[in-house]
Design a protein around this motif. Structure first.
Motif: not given
Length: 66
Positions: A30, A32, A38-39, A41, A57-59, A61
């Motif tokens: 992931k 950040q 914050e992730p 995206m 992805n939008n998270e 990951e």
């Protein structure tokens, strides 16, 4: 008289590609922001010296197979 059954139903076919993960090193993570945590995206993740990349992805990951 209208002919019955003349309309063809469109069918969607799902095709899945099976990849033998034994042939790859798989990296999962992931990404950040370092200040806000914050992730990130849709960030592009690359490996220096290797022609491989993926996008988070939008998270935030991602999964990278080398």
């Amino acid at each position: 008289m209208a002919a019955e059954g003349t309309k063809k139903k469109k069918e969607k076919t799902k095709v899945q590609q099976v990849i033998d993960t034994l042939k790859y090193n798989v990296y999962k993570g992931k990404i950040q922001d370092k200040d806000t945590n914050e992730p990130l995206m849709f960030a592009t993740i690359t490996v220096k010296g290797v022609n491989v990349a993926t996008v988070s992805n939008n998270e935030g990951e991602f999964l990278l197979k080398i």
